[in-house]
Every structure is written in structure tokens, then in C-alpha cells.
Scaffold this active site. Structure first.
Site, PDB file in Angstrom:
ATOM      1  N   ILE A  59       0.842  -1.193   0.000  1.00 47.20           N
ATOM      2  CA  ILE A  59       0.000   0.000   0.000  1.00 47.20           C
ATOM      3  C   ILE A  59       0.878   1.244   0.000  1.00 47.20           C
ATOM      4  O   ILE A  59       1.987   1.239   0.542  1.00 47.20           O
ATOM      5  CB  ILE A  59      -0.966   0.010   1.217  1.00 47.20           C
ATOM      6  CG1 ILE A  59      -1.981   1.150   1.101  1.00 47.20           C
ATOM      7  CG2 ILE A  59      -0.221   0.010   2.529  1.00 47.20           C
ATOM      8  CD1 ILE A  59      -3.129   1.062   2.105  1.00 47.20           C
ATOM      9  N   CYS A  60       0.368   2.287  -0.637  1.00 46.07           N
ATOM     10  CA  CYS A  60       1.002   3.600  -0.637  1.00 46.07           C
ATOM     11  C   CYS A  60       2.427   3.497  -1.190  1.00 46.07           C
ATOM     12  O   CYS A  60       2.647   2.927  -2.243  1.00 46.07           O
ATOM     13  CB  CYS A  60       0.951   4.185   0.778  1.00 46.07           C
ATOM     14  SG  CYS A  60       1.252   5.962   0.882  1.00 46.07           S
ATOM     15  N   ALA A  61       3.403   4.040  -0.489  1.00 46.49           N
ATOM     16  CA  ALA A  61       4.777   4.074  -0.987  1.00 46.49           C
ATOM     17  C   ALA A  61       5.407   2.690  -1.103  1.00 46.49           C
ATOM     18  O   ALA A  61       6.398   2.533  -1.810  1.00 46.49           O
ATOM     19  CB  ALA A  61       5.633   4.968  -0.104  1.00 46.49           C
TER      20      ALA A  61
END
Length: 150
Positions: A59-61
């Protein structure tokens, strides 16, 4: 490591003591370390688990790691934004498979935007068969909308 949302993640063991054969799913939380190329030890672990067909969720970065490793090149996936992924991971070549969705699952890879923790969790629950599909959908409706319908 701290996630961008402020979640502090602390390992219960050192990377050298991890028994890869005992891992059912690898969940990679977001955080600034992925953007700066930190967490190098996770590349080998991720590559080994990917080759073994184990589920990997980022998730995300954390999607940056998968992009840098080329794991997203041939799979449908998402991230915070296509331009973000391309800027932070110049090795990334998966433009054609990028989907502007909150969360995407393709084969053994789950990816999600940083603003989609509930959708991310739903995809993980589905992948590991935590509950029946109907119950996962009820859980999702409850946490996403505050209600569920029978």
C-alpha cells in the site's frame, strides 16, 4: 519504521531469522523509507516470495518497491498515482497495466493507494480467505459506509 499515516511498525524478529516457508502473505505498509530506497533487505524477501507464488500486498509508498523490482510490469496494479510511481521508481515499466483504482489484485499481488486502507484490507481478506465473500462485503460496507445491509 513509521507509515505515512503515523503507524509505527516494529519487527518482531530480525530479517535473518525470518523463515520464508512459514510466510502465508507479505504485507508491506507505506512509509517514506520506500521512496528513499530504504528497506533493501525486503527486496530479497519479496523476490523469493513472489517466485514462490506467495501473496504480496503493498500500500502507498510500498508499491514503489514492487515497481523498482519490475514485479508490476505485467500485472494490473495501482499506487498513489502513476506519475508518482514513475518519478520515485524510474525502473518501473508497468504504465500499460496501471489502474487508477483504490485497490487492485492481480494474481498474487495486491496494491492500493495510500488513501485506501479499507479497500486494501478487503483485498487481503479475500486473498487469504479470512471470511466468506458475503461476510467480507458486510465488513467492508460497515467500515466504509458505517452500515451494512443483509
Amino acid at each position: 519504521m513509521n507509515s505515512k499515516g503515523g503507524l509505527k511498525v516494529k519487527s518482531a524478529t530480525s530479517s535473518g531469522k525470518i523463515k520464508l516457508e512459514e510466510i502465508d502473505i507479505l504485507i508491506l505498509p507505506g512509509g517514506n523509507a520506500w521512496e528513499s530506497g530504504g528497506n533493501k533487505v525486503m527486496e530479497k524477501i519479496t523476490a523469493t516470495l513472489f517466485a514462490a507464488g506467495k501473496p504480496i500486498a503493498a500500500i502507498c509508498a510500498a508499491t514503489v518497491l514492487l515497481g523498482r523490482m519490475g514485479l508490476l510490469d505485467d500485472l494490473n496494479h495501482t499506487s498513489n498515482d502513476l506519475n508518482y510511481l514513475k518519478a520515485i521508481a524510474p525502473e518501473y515499466c508497468g504504465d500499460a497495466k496501471y489502474q487508477n483504482s483504490l485497490a487492485v489484485t492481480d494474481r498474487n499481488i495486491i496494491t492500493a493507494k495510500g488513501i485506501a486502507p479499507i479497500e486494501f484490507a478487503r483485498e487481503i481478506f479475500r486473498k487469504i480467505g479470512l471470511f466468506a465473500d458475503d461476510d467480507i462485503e458486510k465488513w467492508y460496507q460497515l467500515f466504509n459506509n458505517g452500515i451494512w445491509s443483509e
